[in-house]
Enzyme design. Structure first.
Site, PDB file in Angstrom:
ATOM      1  N   LEU A 105      60.753  32.022  40.777  1.00 29.98           N
ATOM      2  CA  LEU A 105      59.235  32.160  40.618  1.00 29.98           C
ATOM      3  C   LEU A 105      58.853  33.050  39.682  1.00 29.98           C
ATOM      4  O   LEU A 105      59.680  33.916  39.303  1.00 29.98           O
ATOM      5  CB  LEU A 105      58.664  32.887  42.077  1.00 29.98           C
ATOM      6  CG  LEU A 105      58.857  32.068  43.499  1.00 29.98           C
ATOM      7  CD1 LEU A 105      58.349  32.971  44.646  1.00 29.98           C
ATOM      8  CD2 LEU A 105      58.292  30.743  43.448  1.00 29.98           C
ATOM      9  N   ASP A 106      57.719  32.426  39.034  1.00 33.69           N
ATOM     10  CA  ASP A 106      57.147  33.235  37.867  1.00 33.69           C
ATOM     11  C   ASP A 106      56.981  34.750  38.345  1.00 33.69           C
ATOM     12  O   ASP A 106      56.752  35.164  39.516  1.00 33.69           O
ATOM     13  CB  ASP A 106      55.999  32.910  37.376  1.00 33.69           C
ATOM     14  CG  ASP A 106      56.113  31.357  36.774  1.00 33.69           C
ATOM     15  OD1 ASP A 106      56.941  31.151  36.371  1.00 33.69           O
ATOM     16  OD2 ASP A 106      54.929  30.669  36.957  1.00 33.69           O
ATOM     17  N   LYS A 107      57.059  35.591  37.513  1.00 36.49           N
ATOM     18  CA  LYS A 107      57.005  37.108  37.676  1.00 36.49           C
ATOM     19  C   LYS A 107      55.750  37.258  38.551  1.00 36.49           C
ATOM     20  O   LYS A 107      55.873  38.032  39.418  1.00 36.49           O
ATOM     21  CB  LYS A 107      56.875  37.790  36.247  1.00 36.49           C
ATOM     22  CG  LYS A 107      56.570  39.255  36.508  1.00 36.49           C
ATOM     23  CD  LYS A 107      56.488  40.098  35.016  1.00 36.49           C
ATOM     24  CE  LYS A 107      55.937  41.625  35.183  1.00 36.49           C
ATOM     25  NZ  LYS A 107      55.514  42.184  34.025  1.00 36.49           N
TER      26      LYS A 107
END
Length: 340
Positions: free
Chosen positions: A164-166
């Site tokens: 997942l993106d940050k």
């Protein structure tokens, strides 16, 4: 309604090519050795070394081979495609890099929502980087997993099979054994792991309440730090498909349920921006901070798959995080937590 957007006329993991250029201390070396087992018989040398040394990328290992740092039965081998055979002794000289030094345990709170001997499902908070990378070599989810479970060190990438993106929150599955990891990677590639998200976006929703976008995604030719819908006839990229379903809207914006059919980098963010609804606070793709949101308003809400070892049906959901719930309240939008 399905919209297939033809060209106008990334999951799982990438590799870095510049690890040799970021050597920390050339005096810190290790010789890693292994006798080739039957499972690696006939493999390319670079692939075999990638199994031996999972904390380094394959591209880095290829560079080591080409510069003479790999031995096969005591002989230097510089061809990455050389085949290894059962019983061969492989040796590779490793030098410390930021990437290799990043694989250390760091205690941190990790919310585990499901766990057994084979896998975990965690609820990742916004702001946590998943995997070490330039600029974020420490303090990542991988470091936390190594501290949470000593056996994680025996699994490549501590069992992380998708990212997942940050600044995206929500559910992720993590393998605890190599067998589970290989099976999960296969399931994801076969689109047998179902991932659904909730997104808060700018502008009232237009068009049908259910919309499938099929539009290829690649690097934005005008800005290599972004992804974009691309023309595969002229640009590199991969096919991508997302289904959007309107949950609520008003004059300020809309709450949308998103189902991934592929897993490209920034897929939901790119597709939502492409149809004129950038995510709230997603500055990279045209969103702006509002309703109290300081990070992109995207939450991995539901994760469903067949357990790769037991066959059990795993179907989990995650409550909307506080910042997104507060933003909905500010905008006067409602959310029904029932699965679709």
């Amino acid at each position: 309604m399905i919209i297939s957007i033809p060209p106008d006329n990334d999951d799982l993991f990438g590799s870095s090519n510049d690890e040799l250029d970021r050597t920390v201390d050339a005096s810190e070396v290790e010789v890693r050795a292994i006798t080739v087992p039957m499972t690696l018989h006939g493999q390319r040398l670079d692939r075999a070394l990638a199994q031996m040394v999972p904390e380094f990328s394959r591209s880095y290992l290829q560079q080591l081979i080409e510069q003479g740092d790999a031995l096969m039965d005591g002989r230097v081998v510089t061809k990455v495609s050389s085949k290894v055979r059962l019983g061969h002794l492989l040796e590779v000289t490793l030098r410390a890099t930021p990437q290799s030094q990043a694989f250390v345990p760091e205690a941190m709170p990790i919310e585990v929502v499901y766990e057994d001997a084979h896998l975990r499902v965690i609820n990742k908070p916004a702001g946590l980087v998943v995997h070490p990378a330039p600029g974020n070599w420490r303090g990542t989810l991988l470091n936390g997993l190594l501290a949470l479970d000593p056996l994680a060190a025996d699994v490549p990438r501590a069992g992380i099979v998708h990212r997942l993106d940050k600044d995206t929150s929500g559910l992720m599955v993590v393998a605890r054994t190599r067998q589970t990891m290989d099976a999960l990677v296969h399931q994801i590639a076969a689109r047998e792991v179902h991932r659904q998200y909730l997104a808060l976006a700018h502008k009232p929703w237009t068009g049908p309440s259910s919309l499938k976008i099929e539009a290829p995604i690649g690097r934005d030719p005008a800005n290599r730090l972004r992804m974009a819908v691309v023309d595969l006839s002229y640009q590199s990229g991969k096919t991508a498909a997302t289904t959007f379903r309107l949950l609520d809207q008003n004059g300020l914006g809309c709450l949308v349920h998103c189902t991934l059919h592929t897993g490209r980098t920034h897929q939901i963010r790119v597709h939502m921006a492409h149809v004129g609804h950038p995510l709230v606070a997603d500055a990279v793709y045209g969103g702006s901070q509002t309703a109290g949101m300081a990070r992109q308003a995207l939450h991995a809400w539901r994760l469903a798959f067949a357990h790769p070892i037991t066959g059990q049906s795993i179907d989990l959901t995650s409550a909307l995080p506080a910042d997104m719930a507060q933003a909905l309240s500010v905008w006067g939008l409602s959310y029904n937590a029932s699965p679709p």
